[in-house]
Write a protein that holds these residues in place. Sequence first.
Motif, mmCIF file in Angstrom:
data_model
loop_
_atom_site.group_PDB
_atom_site.id
_atom_site.type_symbol
_atom_site.label_atom_id
_atom_site.label_comp_id
_atom_site.label_asym_id
_atom_site.label_seq_id
_atom_site.Cartn_x
_atom_site.Cartn_y
_atom_site.Cartn_z
ATOM 1 N N GLU A 113 -51.403 8.458 10.007
ATOM 2 C CA GLU A 113 -51.252 9.810 10.527
ATOM 3 C C GLU A 113 -51.987 9.903 11.861
ATOM 4 O O GLU A 113 -53.208 10.056 11.900
ATOM 5 C CB GLU A 113 -51.818 10.822 9.536
ATOM 6 N N PRO A 114 -51.251 9.797 12.975
ATOM 7 C CA PRO A 114 -51.922 9.836 14.278
ATOM 8 C C PRO A 114 -52.407 11.232 14.651
ATOM 9 O O PRO A 114 -51.729 12.219 14.397
ATOM 10 C CB PRO A 114 -50.851 9.353 15.250
ATOM 11 N N PRO A 160 -50.561 12.050 27.345
ATOM 12 C CA PRO A 160 -50.921 12.465 25.981
ATOM 13 C C PRO A 160 -49.779 13.252 25.331
ATOM 14 O O PRO A 160 -49.755 14.481 25.354
ATOM 15 C CB PRO A 160 -52.163 13.329 26.197
ATOM 16 N N VAL A 161 -48.823 12.545 24.727
ATOM 17 C CA VAL A 161 -47.638 13.211 24.191
ATOM 18 C C VAL A 161 -47.906 14.040 22.943
ATOM 19 O O VAL A 161 -47.045 14.820 22.536
ATOM 20 C CB VAL A 161 -46.472 12.214 23.947
ATOM 21 N N VAL A 209 -41.611 15.730 22.047
ATOM 22 C CA VAL A 209 -41.780 14.377 22.575
ATOM 23 C C VAL A 209 -42.631 13.542 21.628
ATOM 24 O O VAL A 209 -42.326 12.378 21.367
ATOM 25 C CB VAL A 209 -42.398 14.415 23.994
ATOM 26 N N ALA A 210 -43.678 14.121 21.074
ATOM 27 C CA ALA A 210 -44.565 13.388 20.161
ATOM 28 C C ALA A 210 -43.792 12.872 18.954
ATOM 29 O O ALA A 210 -43.932 11.708 18.569
ATOM 30 C CB ALA A 210 -45.716 14.283 19.713
ATOM 31 N N LYS A 230 -39.630 6.566 17.228
ATOM 32 C CA LYS A 230 -38.980 5.486 17.977
ATOM 33 C C LYS A 230 -39.833 4.227 18.029
ATOM 34 O O LYS A 230 -39.312 3.123 17.873
ATOM 35 C CB LYS A 230 -38.672 5.979 19.396
ATOM 36 N N PHE A 231 -41.136 4.364 18.234
ATOM 37 C CA PHE A 231 -41.950 3.190 18.489
ATOM 38 C C PHE A 231 -42.937 2.831 17.386
ATOM 39 O O PHE A 231 -43.339 1.683 17.268
ATOM 40 C CB PHE A 231 -42.706 3.352 19.806
ATOM 41 N N LEU A 232 -43.361 3.787 16.571
ATOM 42 C CA LEU A 232 -44.319 3.480 15.505
ATOM 43 C C LEU A 232 -43.630 3.359 14.153
ATOM 44 O O LEU A 232 -43.750 2.339 13.482
ATOM 45 C CB LEU A 232 -45.415 4.548 15.446
ATOM 46 N N ALA A 233 -42.897 4.379 13.749
ATOM 47 C CA ALA A 233 -42.253 4.358 12.438
ATOM 48 C C ALA A 233 -41.101 3.368 12.389
ATOM 49 O O ALA A 233 -40.717 2.921 11.315
ATOM 50 C CB ALA A 233 -41.762 5.756 12.068
#
Length: 111
Positions: free
Chosen positions: A54-55, A64-65, A71-72, A78-81
């Motif tokens: 959980e970021p 800092p999105v 966007v977050a 797209k890039f972590l999950a």
Amino acid sequence: AGDTVAGVPNFRIRDGVLQVGVPVTLSLAGLIDTKVTVLARGTIAKTETGFAFEPSELYLGSCPVQRLPFVAGFVQKKFLAGQAIPADIAAAWSKASAVTIEGNTLKVTMQ
């Protein structure tokens, strides 16, 4: 048309925080071709299906999105999950009954 290519994630635990960095190449119709890092800092939380990262902070390069609601979510999906998890690790992770970060250590308790 635009294209993105994510590299291999890098994990680090320090002072009770898990940090995940993913190198990304962003391309846009031959006009833009740049490399940035998607950086997320946060902790592990219990969810309905188990435990998940959980970021609390999320950056695309130096942007800092986490301050940009739509966007977050896009960057995180797209890039972590979207990272593939090896089957043996996914099977073991699903058996965890507790996951905590203490100092510089990830502690996993199995059922």
